[in-house]
Design an enzyme around this catalytic site. Structure first.
Site, short mmCIF file in Angstrom:
data_model
loop_
_atom_site.label_atom_id
_atom_site.label_comp_id
_atom_site.label_asym_id
_atom_site.label_seq_id
_atom_site.Cartn_x
_atom_site.Cartn_y
_atom_site.Cartn_z
CD GLU A 118 37.74 47.17 36.44
OE1 GLU A 118 38.54 45.94 36.45
OE2 GLU A 118 37.74 47.91 35.22
CG HIS A 135 37.13 45.76 30.81
ND1 HIS A 135 35.82 46.19 31.65
CD2 HIS A 135 37.87 45.69 31.64
CE1 HIS A 135 36.40 46.31 32.98
NE2 HIS A 135 37.55 46.04 32.80
CG HIS A 173 39.94 41.97 33.88
ND1 HIS A 173 39.26 41.94 35.07
CD2 HIS A 173 40.07 43.37 33.40
CE1 HIS A 173 38.87 43.15 35.38
NE2 HIS A 173 39.47 44.03 34.60
CD GLU A 174 42.15 44.96 30.63
OE1 GLU A 174 41.41 45.81 30.23
OE2 GLU A 174 42.79 45.00 31.88
#
Length: 264
Positions: free
Chosen positions: A200, A128, A124-125
């Site tokens: 997100e 980003h 997930h990070e």
């Protein structure tokens, strides 16, 4: 910058639209880009994170190997990986560019999640970072700051120009522009927060494609009941979510994020 502009009487030149626009761009983007350039340093000091240079145990070695593998899949330079002490499970990514980034995880997250769930959080990070969300957020904030400053000062210039006393005119211009910047800034922040929620969902989807939706769903479910303990400036970058959807929320609710993933 507002105080300096007012003290030196530069507002008297704001009747020139082109000059006002140039000043607005400088004011609007300077703070955003300074924050972006210093983002890693600020983040590390804010949470007292320790960057892993040489792994001291199996967990740290696994973290570096996992991040390196995910970075290769995104065709990115290896981000710095850090751990910070906190009982609250959380993680965040920041950095001035896609290839000069930092991914940090809390000790609470490492201790409270399975390896598969931590892998999903890392994915997930990494999403980003790969999506360039930090730079995009900076550009959006800069554009919005520019229009806020421009509109507030143009309206203030029109209102203050009716005064014959120069000192009074400058004082009215300053007060009106500051009030309008606060008002317009609040309204404009709703756009930034909308984008924050949108990114997100996108990071969740990218992580699901990278490591599998079940892992990402399990990680989000594990976060239920926890709230972010990150400093205010880092809250939007953390993985922990708001408990319910709101126009003022940086994240969608965990339930909605999980529902999106299940619908993939």
């Amino acid at each position: 910058m507002n105080v300096v502009i007012s003290v030196f009487g530069l507002t008297k030149y704001f009747h020139d639209i082109k000059l006002l626009l140039v000043v607005s761009v400088i004011v609007g983007f300077s703070g955003s880009f300074i924050s972006l350039l210093l983002s890693k340093t600020i983040a590390i000091h804010s949470v007292n994170a320790q960057i892993i240079t040489t792994p001291q145990n199996a967990t740290e070695k696994w973290l570096l190997n996992t991040v390196a593998n995910q970075a290769n899949q995104w065709n990115l330079a290896m981000p710095q990986v850090a751990i910070y002490s906190s009982s609250v499970p959380n993680a965040f990514a920041t950095g001035p560019t896609r290839n000069k980034s930092l991914i940090a995880l809390s000790t609470g997250l490492l201790e409270g999640m399975t390896q598969d769930e931590v892998e999903a959080v890392l994915a997930h990070e990494m999403a980003h970072v790969g999506n360039g969300d930090m730079v995009t957020m900076t550009l959006i904030q800069g554009v919005i700051n520019t229009f806020v400053f421009f509109a507030a000062n143009k309206i203030a210039e029109i209102i203050a120009s009716s005064q014959n006393n120069r000192a009074l005119e400058r004082g009215i211009h300053y007060l009106v522009s500051m009030v309008l910047q606060i008002l317009f800034g609040f309204l404009a922040s709703l756009i930034v927060l909308w984008f924050s929620r949108h990114r997100e969902y996108r990071a969740d989807a990218c992580a699901a494609r990278l490591v599998g939706a079940p892992k990402m769903i399990a990680a989000l479910q594990r976060l239920k009941g926890d709230s972010s303990d990150l400093p205010e400036g880092l809250t939007a970058f953390g993985i922990a979510s708001d408990s319910k959807d709101s126009l003022l929320a940086t994240h969608p609710s965990l339930d909605n994020r999980i529902a999106r993933l299940r619908g993939m």
